[in-house]
Design a protein around this motif. Structure first.
Motif, mmCIF file in Angstrom:
data_model
loop_
_atom_site.group_PDB
_atom_site.id
_atom_site.type_symbol
_atom_site.label_atom_id
_atom_site.label_comp_id
_atom_site.label_asym_id
_atom_site.label_seq_id
_atom_site.Cartn_x
_atom_site.Cartn_y
_atom_site.Cartn_z
ATOM 1 N N ALA A 202 4.862 -0.756 8.586
ATOM 2 C CA ALA A 202 4.621 0.642 8.961
ATOM 3 C C ALA A 202 5.093 1.589 7.866
ATOM 4 C CB ALA A 202 5.313 0.967 10.295
ATOM 5 N N GLU A 203 4.769 1.217 6.619
ATOM 6 C CA GLU A 203 5.275 2.005 5.493
ATOM 7 C C GLU A 203 4.326 3.116 5.049
ATOM 8 O OE1 GLU A 203 4.298 -1.114 5.409
ATOM 9 O OE2 GLU A 203 3.069 -1.512 3.639
ATOM 10 N N LYS A 204 3.168 3.210 5.697
ATOM 11 C CA LYS A 204 2.197 4.243 5.329
ATOM 12 C C LYS A 204 1.930 5.138 6.541
ATOM 13 C CE LYS A 204 1.313 2.732 1.116
ATOM 14 N NZ LYS A 204 2.561 1.940 1.017
ATOM 15 N N VAL A 205 1.961 6.462 6.284
ATOM 16 C CA VAL A 205 1.776 7.416 7.382
ATOM 17 C C VAL A 205 0.297 7.540 7.752
ATOM 18 C CG1 VAL A 205 2.171 9.810 8.124
ATOM 19 C CG2 VAL A 205 3.824 8.674 6.622
ATOM 20 N N THR A 206 -0.562 7.590 6.748
ATOM 21 C CA THR A 206 -1.988 7.808 7.022
ATOM 22 C C THR A 206 -2.845 6.710 6.384
ATOM 23 O OG1 THR A 206 -2.372 9.084 5.013
ATOM 24 C CG2 THR A 206 -1.627 10.317 6.953
ATOM 25 N N ILE A 207 -4.087 6.668 6.826
ATOM 26 C CA ILE A 207 -5.037 5.720 6.213
ATOM 27 C C ILE A 207 -5.227 6.085 4.744
ATOM 28 C CG2 ILE A 207 -7.426 4.871 6.240
ATOM 29 C CD1 ILE A 207 -7.493 5.379 9.242
ATOM 30 N N GLN A 208 -5.242 7.378 4.467
ATOM 31 C CA GLN A 208 -5.439 7.807 3.077
ATOM 32 C C GLN A 208 -4.316 7.301 2.176
ATOM 33 O OE1 GLN A 208 -6.606 11.876 2.545
ATOM 34 N NE2 GLN A 208 -5.861 11.940 0.437
ATOM 35 N N ASP A 209 -3.074 7.334 2.680
ATOM 36 C CA ASP A 209 -1.950 6.790 1.894
ATOM 37 C C ASP A 209 -2.235 5.338 1.523
ATOM 38 O OD1 ASP A 209 -0.713 9.170 2.408
ATOM 39 O OD2 ASP A 209 0.703 8.371 3.888
ATOM 40 N N GLN A 210 -2.700 4.588 2.529
ATOM 41 C CA GLN A 210 -2.947 3.166 2.317
ATOM 42 C C GLN A 210 -4.091 2.958 1.334
ATOM 43 O OE1 GLN A 210 -1.167 0.520 3.278
ATOM 44 N NE2 GLN A 210 -2.636 -0.734 2.121
ATOM 45 N N VAL A 211 -5.160 3.757 1.477
ATOM 46 C CA VAL A 211 -6.339 3.606 0.618
ATOM 47 C C VAL A 211 -5.981 3.902 -0.844
ATOM 48 C CG1 VAL A 211 -8.574 4.665 0.041
ATOM 49 C CG2 VAL A 211 -8.078 4.012 2.400
ATOM 50 N N VAL A 212 -5.270 4.996 -1.065
ATOM 51 C CA VAL A 212 -4.915 5.378 -2.439
ATOM 52 C C VAL A 212 -3.992 4.313 -3.051
ATOM 53 C CG1 VAL A 212 -3.673 7.089 -3.835
ATOM 54 C CG2 VAL A 212 -5.242 7.839 -2.029
ATOM 55 N N PHE A 213 -3.057 3.825 -2.256
ATOM 56 C CA PHE A 213 -2.129 2.795 -2.738
ATOM 57 C C PHE A 213 -2.889 1.504 -3.072
ATOM 58 C CE2 PHE A 213 0.673 -0.839 -2.011
ATOM 59 C CZ PHE A 213 1.793 -0.497 -2.756
ATOM 60 N N ALA A 214 -3.793 1.108 -2.175
ATOM 61 C CA ALA A 214 -4.518 -0.159 -2.375
ATOM 62 C C ALA A 214 -5.500 -0.065 -3.530
ATOM 63 C CB ALA A 214 -5.239 -0.554 -1.097
ATOM 64 N N LEU A 215 -6.157 1.076 -3.676
ATOM 65 C CA LEU A 215 -7.082 1.224 -4.811
ATOM 66 C C LEU A 215 -6.342 0.968 -6.121
ATOM 67 C CD1 LEU A 215 -9.272 4.358 -3.945
ATOM 68 C CD2 LEU A 215 -10.129 2.076 -4.500
ATOM 69 N N LYS A 216 -5.147 1.532 -6.216
ATOM 70 C CA LYS A 216 -4.400 1.388 -7.456
ATOM 71 C C LYS A 216 -3.717 0.017 -7.558
ATOM 72 C CE LYS A 216 -0.554 3.344 -10.031
ATOM 73 N NZ LYS A 216 0.293 4.525 -10.225
ATOM 74 N N GLN A 217 -2.941 -0.332 -6.547
ATOM 75 C CA GLN A 217 -2.133 -1.547 -6.659
ATOM 76 C C GLN A 217 -2.943 -2.836 -6.503
ATOM 77 O OE1 GLN A 217 1.092 -1.942 -7.455
ATOM 78 N NE2 GLN A 217 1.425 0.247 -7.726
ATOM 79 N N ASP A 218 -4.056 -2.761 -5.767
ATOM 80 C CA ASP A 218 -4.854 -3.975 -5.556
ATOM 81 C C ASP A 218 -5.988 -4.087 -6.572
ATOM 82 O OD1 ASP A 218 -3.206 -4.300 -3.421
ATOM 83 O OD2 ASP A 218 -4.698 -3.888 -1.878
ATOM 84 N N ILE A 219 -6.612 -2.948 -6.927
ATOM 85 C CA ILE A 219 -7.807 -3.019 -7.773
ATOM 86 C C ILE A 219 -7.577 -2.374 -9.144
ATOM 87 C CG2 ILE A 219 -10.317 -2.701 -7.747
ATOM 88 C CD1 ILE A 219 -10.236 -2.187 -4.800
ATOM 89 N N GLY A 220 -6.511 -1.616 -9.275
ATOM 90 C CA GLY A 220 -6.260 -0.939 -10.553
ATOM 91 C C GLY A 220 -7.175 0.251 -10.744
ATOM 92 N N ILE A 221 -7.494 0.934 -9.664
ATOM 93 C CA ILE A 221 -8.392 2.086 -9.727
ATOM 94 C C ILE A 221 -7.593 3.354 -9.440
ATOM 95 C CG2 ILE A 221 -10.340 3.227 -8.544
ATOM 96 C CD1 ILE A 221 -11.221 0.975 -10.393
ATOM 97 N N THR A 222 -7.663 4.282 -10.380
ATOM 98 C CA THR A 222 -6.991 5.564 -10.178
ATOM 99 C C THR A 222 -7.941 6.527 -9.466
ATOM 100 O OG1 THR A 222 -7.728 6.299 -12.355
ATOM 101 C CG2 THR A 222 -5.532 5.343 -12.211
#
Lengths: 406, 407
Positions: A202-222
């Motif tokens: 439960a470390e992310k407040v919103t879906i957007q937090d998760q999406v932005v984090f995953a784009l960068k940390q999982d795919i390397g997309i800024t």
């Protein structure tokens, strides 16, 4: 000759009129995790499809992939919107020294990118890391309902000091919001922090937090929300990716968020089966519903189809002490290593259809059966595990059938 | 359109001449000599010759309609004209020939020189070929003309593992030796080759056709290492033909400005092809199987496989051969294709389970040939596509109707 011509005419007529019958039928709605929440407008359905395409987009190095990454697209981990597979497992790491936590941000933390574009060196774990958390991707369906829940509904089930004496002491994970977080009427702040409801802890407040984090940390997309690209610290700062940042726009991110907000919740199967009904009763009877809360009702939402809706996640979205066997020693927000957010159980019966025919359960996919999952329950849940073990095999099977129906 | 104009003008000129003298243009039929092999496909085509004009032209066109659906979802009926191909050949001098094949795909969206080579015959066993060459890997790549096939779609293995039509600039040798009922043939070429797009593409798998998107491949090699393609085949007049071929090279850019930036990563394809006609019942059988090995970096994601394999088998049974609707020697055929491709052969190290990512298809069909040069085809296609993990397969079916004809 006339016979041949007549046969061709009749045959053509038959084929034209039976085109649809010669096509493979659609799978039942209850058997798939794709689809939209009921009640969307045609325009919203169209937006959903735009987000769906973004979710399936395969990034290449020319589009900014990496240079180090875990996967090349969202859908490669969340196959069919379902739970991930051990082959796409990711690793988070940190250095924990007593109460001092260092996520090793200057050494590639908090997540390992074990893959790299051609000609570039992937990351390896830094020698300073002493705690590691391996995780498989969660299912992504029904997230819009969770996002539309107000904080008070989550707090209603919190009992950090176990005042009711049921042995369960769930508490919210208060986390520092991201710079782009914009509080809504559903959010209740506490000392400048907000309740996390997404992520394994439960470390992310919103879906957007998760999406932005995953784009960068999982795919390397800024993106517009995080323009700092990844690189391998072992090679040198800012190496590897010469694609201009941000690599995707805010519109792309919003499309992904909309897609996940409007992805339907899993539909239950065999709900009226006697064993399923009996299993559901037993599930409540031995106290599983103390954490796996069956239902919630959403608050008002900007997407009217999500407003005031009853949904059945079988989770309280709170942190619980799960004991030694599930302790990964990796803290996130206020969650300790042994604390995990109660995972929603909906869609569990379809897990194997997104995991290659067999189930890989728990946060890291180590459990292959429901029974193994329950065996790993400890901490606050130890008493429930004991109660489960006391059931007859027939009663256990009824609980499994209930779980398969979710 | 700018590119089309000279060709259209050229064809109009021919038309004007033909109107002046109807005997001026003569059709040279395709050579149906049973000793013709797959490697002869570029010459085994009908051409129009014009008096003593040294250039002959020909071509073929395909058009079809299709109605496809996947798991209950269909995009409805659509019409396609996948390709219009023009051939131009010329006998420059005795035993020196030039032949080219220019393809206009999808209504001119893509224009490609698929073949443009000069052949110099020194001896039947020793011919030189140079120019844009169709690499002789498998049989379909060289023998891909639509009117020769009873199926509207090209086989998966021949388009997505061997990226037919796969042609490159290069030089090489070929030759034939005939004895009694046997012919033995060989081909060996050095050409430009693949690039790293094969493992860096939006297809989410090792995808050899991705290299075709690089227009520079006709100008220069991606890495300076030639792609070697060799094939040997043997044909018996009464039994049929078997061919074995290999194509191999380096696909990545391992050296930049003289500095080694990566190790050389190889790609190798092995193919076997066969065709035969069963005596008495005249059942025509043709098939091809290909294995591809690609050195994918260890740190790449599992989606990009290092071993691929696939093939197809076509069975065509003539059921009626006579005058039909006023056309002499018309043929009505029943046809059946079965095909399979596995884009990722291997197992997941984490679970020791099989990596899937494969397609299996069956295609029954009926074809009508009012002449050997024209085929009207009706196909029903059903295929099962399984994702990387082996989850329940997506089922796709479709009805296709269309024609393909030389002109």
């Amino acid at each position: 000759m006339k016979k041949i011509i007549l046969s061709i005419i009749i045959g053509s007529f038959f084929i034209i009129t039976s085109c649809q019958k010669l096509m493979p039928p659609a799978p039942k709605d209850e058997d798939v995790l794709a689809g939209t929440i009921p009640g969307l407008t045609a325009e919203q359905e169209k937006e959903h499809l735009v987000g769906d395409a973004s979710f399936g987009k395969i990034f290449t190095k020319e589009e900014g992939l990496g240079p180090i990454f875990v996967q090349t697209s969202c859908s490669n981990c969340h196959i069919g919107n379902g739970k991930g597979h051990p082959s796409t497992q990711l690793t988070r790491f940190a250095n924990v020294n007593g109460s001092v936590i260092d996520y090793l941000l200057n050494k590639g933390g908090p997540q390992l990118q074990q893959h790299a574009i051609l000609g570039y060196l992937p990351e390896t774990l830094p020698t300073e890391a002493n705690v590691f958390s391996k995780r498989i991707a969660p299912a992504v369906m029904g997230l819009g309902y969770i996002a539309a829940l107000d904080d008070q509904s989550i707090l209603n089930n919190a009992d950090p000091n176990d005042i009711n004496g049921d042995g369960i002491s769930g508490r919210p994970n208060y986390v520092t919001p991201t710079s782009f977080f914009s509080p809504q009427s559903i959010h209740i702040p506490f000392n400048g922090q907000y309740i996390g409801r997404f992520g394994k802890k439960a470390e992310k407040v919103t879906i957007q937090d998760q999406v932005v984090f995953a784009l960068k940390q999982d795919i390397g997309i800024t993106s517009d929300f995080d323009t700092q690209d990844l690189f391998n610290y072992q090679l040198g700062v800012y190496t590897g990716d010469d694609i201009a940042d941000p690599e995707v726009s805010s519109g792309f991110v919003h499309g992904l968020v909309f897609y996940m907000r409007t992805l339907k919740a899993p539909t239950r199967r065999n709900k009226d089966n006697a064993d399923v009904i009996a299993g559901e009763k037993l599930f409540a009877q031995i106290g599983c519903t103390s954490c796996h809360t069956p239902s919630f009702t959403t608050a008002q939402s900007d997407i009217s189809a999500l407003s005031n809706q009853i949904f059945y996640p079988y989770s309280d979205f709170l942190l619980h002490d799960m004991g030694e066997l599930l302790d990964d020693s990796f803290p996130e927000g206020s969650a300790n290593g042994f604390e995990w957010r109660t995972p929603p159980l909906w869609g569990l019966g379809l897990a194997k259809d997104s995991q290659g025919g067999q189930m890989f359960l728990l946060h890291d996919g180590r459990a292959k059966t429901f029974e193994q999952v329950i065996t790993f329950h400890g901490g606050e849940a130890a008493s429930r595990r004991t109660a489960f073990n006391a059931l007859s095999q027939g009663e256990k099977d009824q609980i499994f059938k209930f779980l398969e129906s979710l | 359109m700018k590119n089309l104009l000279p060709i259209i003008l050229f064809l109009l000129c021919l038309q004007t001449i033909a109107q002046t003298d109807s005997s001026f243009i003569k059709r040279t039929p395709a050579d149906t000599n049973k000793l013709k092999m797959n490697m002869d496909a570029v010459y085994n085509r009908p051409f129009l010759t014009m008096g003593k004009f040294p250039v002959a032209i020909g071509g073929y066109v395909e058009a079809n309609s299709s109605y496809f659906g996947t798991d209950g979802v269909t995009e409805g009926l659509s019409f396609q004209m996948p390709r219009l191909t023009l051939f131009i050949s010329s006998s420059i001098k005795k035993r020196i020939k030039f032949l080219s094949e220019i393809e206009f795909e999808e209504g001119g969206k893509e224009i490609a020189i698929e073949f443009a080579s000069m052949d110099i015959e020194l001896h039947p066993l020793l011919n030189l070929r140079g120019g844009v060459i169709m690499n002789p890997i498998g049989a379909f790549n060289q023998n891909h003309d639509g009117p020769k096939w009873e199926f509207i779609n090209r086989p998966f293995s021949a388009t997505t593992i061997i990226p037919s039509t796969w042609s490159n600039v290069g030089f090489g040798l070929f030759g034939k030796y005939a004895m009694n009922n046997f012919v033995w043939a060989y081909e060996a070429y050095l050409t430009n080759g693949f690039d790293d797009k094969i493992i860096s593409n939006p297809e989410n798998r090792t995808w050899l056709p991705a290299s075709k998107e690089n227009p520079e491949r006709f100008e220069e090699s991606f890495n300076g290492v030639p792609l070697v393609t060799t094939k040997t085949a043997i044909r018996h007049r009464k039994i049929g033909e078997v061919g074995v071929s290999w194509m191999g090279g380096v696909y990545n850019q391992f050296r930049v400005d003289g500095i080694m930036v990566d190790k050389q990563r190889r790609i190798d394809l092995f193919a076997i092809d066969l065709n035969t006609t069963l005596p008495k019942i005249n059942t025509y059988i043709t098939g091809e199987w290909v294995w591809a090995m690609v050195e994918v970096p260890d740190n790449y994601t599992k989606e990009y496989g290092n071993k691929l394999r696939g093939g197809f088998l076509d069975v065509v049974q003539p059921i009626l051969k006579r005058k039909i609707l006023g056309w002499e020697n018309s043929t009505l055929n029943l046809a059946f294709r079965t095909e399979y491709v596995d884009y990722n052969v291997g197992t997941f190290s984490e679970t020791e389970t099989n990596i899937a990512d494969h397609i299996f298809a069956v295609v029954p069909g009926i074809s009508f040939r009012p002449s050997a040069l024209t085929v009207i085809r009706f196909n029903y296609r059903y295929h099962w596509q399984t994702d990387l993990l082996g989850n329940p397969a997506a089922r796709t079916a479709g009805i296709q109707f269309g024609f393909s004809t030389y002109f």
